[in-house]
Design a protein around this motif. Structure first.
Motif, PDB file in Angstrom:
ATOM      1  N   GLU A 174     -37.740  11.473   0.089  1.00 25.03           N
ATOM      2  CA  GLU A 174     -37.050  12.588  -0.559  1.00 25.03           C
ATOM      3  C   GLU A 174     -35.589  12.282  -0.884  1.00 25.03           C
ATOM      4  N   ARG A 175     -35.057  11.177  -0.396  1.00 28.86           N
ATOM      5  CA  ARG A 175     -33.649  10.851  -0.608  1.00 28.86           C
ATOM      6  C   ARG A 175     -33.385  10.215  -1.968  1.00 28.86           C
ATOM      7  N   TYR A 176     -34.407  10.020  -2.776  1.00 30.65           N
ATOM      8  CA  TYR A 176     -34.240   9.428  -4.108  1.00 30.65           C
ATOM      9  C   TYR A 176     -33.257  10.244  -4.954  1.00 30.65           C
ATOM     10  N   GLN A 177     -33.470  11.553  -5.037  1.00 28.45           N
ATOM     11  CA  GLN A 177     -32.579  12.397  -5.838  1.00 28.45           C
ATOM     12  C   GLN A 177     -31.179  12.419  -5.239  1.00 28.45           C
ATOM     13  N   GLU A 178     -31.094  12.387  -3.917  1.00 29.80           N
ATOM     14  CA  GLU A 178     -29.786  12.319  -3.254  1.00 29.80           C
ATOM     15  C   GLU A 178     -29.041  11.054  -3.691  1.00 29.80           C
ATOM     16  N   MET A 179     -29.771   9.930  -3.787  1.00 30.76           N
ATOM     17  CA  MET A 179     -29.147   8.684  -4.231  1.00 30.76           C
ATOM     18  C   MET A 179     -28.572   8.846  -5.641  1.00 30.76           C
ATOM     19  N   LEU A 180     -29.366   9.411  -6.552  1.00 28.18           N
ATOM     20  CA  LEU A 180     -28.902   9.583  -7.926  1.00 28.18           C
ATOM     21  C   LEU A 180     -27.674  10.489  -7.987  1.00 28.18           C
ATOM     22  N   ASP A 181     -27.733  11.600  -7.287  1.00 27.17           N
ATOM     23  CA  ASP A 181     -26.613  12.546  -7.310  1.00 27.17           C
ATOM     24  C   ASP A 181     -25.350  11.942  -6.701  1.00 27.17           C
ATOM     25  N   THR A 182     -25.506  11.226  -5.579  1.00 30.80           N
ATOM     26  CA  THR A 182     -24.352  10.630  -4.910  1.00 30.80           C
ATOM     27  C   THR A 182     -23.754   9.504  -5.747  1.00 30.80           C
ATOM     28  N   LEU A 183     -24.608   8.672  -6.349  1.00 28.98           N
ATOM     29  CA  LEU A 183     -24.100   7.616  -7.225  1.00 28.98           C
ATOM     30  C   LEU A 183     -23.347   8.206  -8.410  1.00 28.98           C
ATOM     31  N   ASP A 184     -23.901   9.256  -8.994  1.00 26.64           N
ATOM     32  CA  ASP A 184     -23.291   9.878 -10.157  1.00 26.64           C
ATOM     33  C   ASP A 184     -21.904  10.433  -9.822  1.00 26.64           C
ATOM     34  N   ALA A 185     -21.723  10.903  -8.591  1.00 27.73           N
ATOM     35  CA  ALA A 185     -20.449  11.491  -8.177  1.00 27.73           C
ATOM     36  C   ALA A 185     -19.486  10.470  -7.565  1.00 27.73           C
ATOM     37  N   LEU A 186     -19.935   9.249  -7.350  1.00 27.55           N
ATOM     38  CA  LEU A 186     -19.127   8.230  -6.683  1.00 27.55           C
ATOM     39  C   LEU A 186     -17.886   7.883  -7.507  1.00 27.55           C
ATOM     40  N   ASP A 187     -16.732   7.816  -6.829  1.00 21.99           N
ATOM     41  CA  ASP A 187     -15.491   7.449  -7.495  1.00 21.99           C
ATOM     42  C   ASP A 187     -15.635   6.056  -8.106  1.00 21.99           C
ATOM     43  N   GLY A 188     -15.351   5.937  -9.384  1.00 21.42           N
ATOM     44  CA  GLY A 188     -15.448   4.657 -10.078  1.00 21.42           C
ATOM     45  C   GLY A 188     -16.702   4.522 -10.923  1.00 21.42           C
ATOM     46  N   VAL A 189     -17.674   5.425 -10.726  1.00 28.20           N
ATOM     47  CA  VAL A 189     -18.880   5.434 -11.569  1.00 28.20           C
ATOM     48  C   VAL A 189     -18.628   6.445 -12.678  1.00 28.20           C
ATOM     49  N   ARG A 190     -18.490   5.945 -13.898  1.00 25.51           N
ATOM     50  CA  ARG A 190     -18.199   6.815 -15.029  1.00 25.51           C
ATOM     51  C   ARG A 190     -19.465   7.457 -15.608  1.00 25.51           C
ATOM     52  N   LYS A 191     -20.568   6.704 -15.561  1.00 26.36           N
ATOM     53  CA  LYS A 191     -21.794   7.209 -16.169  1.00 26.36           C
ATOM     54  C   LYS A 191     -22.988   6.570 -15.480  1.00 26.36           C
ATOM     55  N   LEU A 192     -24.038   7.352 -15.262  1.00 25.11           N
ATOM     56  CA  LEU A 192     -25.272   6.868 -14.654  1.00 25.11           C
ATOM     57  C   LEU A 192     -26.427   7.317 -15.520  1.00 25.11           C
ATOM     58  N   ILE A 193     -27.277   6.369 -15.894  1.00 29.84           N
ATOM     59  CA  ILE A 193     -28.453   6.682 -16.697  1.00 29.84           C
ATOM     60  C   ILE A 193     -29.673   6.041 -16.022  1.00 29.84           C
ATOM     61  N   VAL A 194     -30.722   6.831 -15.833  1.00 29.01           N
ATOM     62  CA  VAL A 194     -31.997   6.288 -15.374  1.00 29.01           C
ATOM     63  C   VAL A 194     -32.682   5.740 -16.620  1.00 29.01           C
ATOM     64  N   ILE A 195     -32.843   4.399 -16.674  1.00 24.72           N
ATOM     65  CA  ILE A 195     -33.420   3.818 -17.887  1.00 24.72           C
ATOM     66  C   ILE A 195     -34.879   3.431 -17.719  1.00 24.72           C
ATOM     67  N   GLY A 196     -35.395   3.501 -16.506  1.00 25.76           N
ATOM     68  CA  GLY A 196     -36.812   3.203 -16.305  1.00 25.76           C
ATOM     69  C   GLY A 196     -37.251   3.589 -14.905  1.00 25.76           C
ATOM     70  N   GLN A 197     -38.483   4.058 -14.818  1.00 22.91           N
ATOM     71  CA  GLN A 197     -39.094   4.376 -13.532  1.00 22.91           C
ATOM     72  C   GLN A 197     -40.544   3.960 -13.586  1.00 22.91           C
ATOM     73  N   GLY A 198     -41.050   3.538 -12.469  1.00 22.28           N
ATOM     74  CA  GLY A 198     -42.467   3.189 -12.420  1.00 22.28           C
ATOM     75  C   GLY A 198     -42.941   2.980 -11.036  1.00 22.28           C
TER      76      GLY A 198
END
Length: 150
Positions: free
Chosen positions: A126-150
């Motif tokens: 269940e921590r997958y979405q937490e990872m995305l949200d935390t990365l997106d908010a991380l200082d120094g990360v300007r943009k996060l895009i999920v470009i593939g899942q499988g």
């Protein structure tokens, strides 16, 4: 700003609700994966399925256990060119039990570098979405895009 590619909808369906062609496609794939048969022709003959039906459905049906084991996501991150940002991204992924498979980072231009990271996420649960949200908010990360899942 998190952007997600629009993926085709997926459903979890009990086997007794599936049409016979889908069930037989899965049986043929199982025969091939186990080595019980060597060719698709042998597999479809054994389960009583046409090759055209097999080719139509083979890329659309998977056992749930396989999807749970092989969950891989590829992220594109636009990172500010400052010391330690990529290290913090990797530490966050590892801290949530993500397994980094590949990393490609471009040379910084105008203070930004693109990093493409493929991560095996099956241990995250269940921590997958937490990872995305935390990365997106991380200082120094300007943009996060999920470009593939499988």
């Amino acid at each position: 700003m998190l952007e997600k590619n629009k993926a085709e909808p997926m459903y979890l369906v009990k086997e007794d609700c599936l049409p016979e062609a889908l069930i037989k496609t899965m049986q043929a794939k199982d025969l091939l994966a186990s080595g019980a048969v060597k060719t698709i022709h042998e597999a479809v003959d054994r389960v009583g399925l046409s090759r055209s039906a097999f080719y139509k459905y083979k890329d659309g049906i998977f056992p749930l256990s396989k999807l749970e084991r092989e969950r891989i996501v590829t992220l594109s991150l636009m990172l500010e060119h400052r010391s330690g940002i990529l290290s913090r991204v990797l530490a966050l992924i590892a801290g949530l039990e993500g397994n980094v498979l590949t990393i490609h980072q471009t040379i910084p231009l105008q203070g930004l570098a693109n990093a493409v990271i493929s991560i095996e996420t099956s241990s995250m649960g269940e921590r997958y979405q937490e990872m995305l949200d935390t990365l997106d908010a991380l200082d120094g990360v300007r943009k996060l895009i999920v470009i593939g899942q499988g």
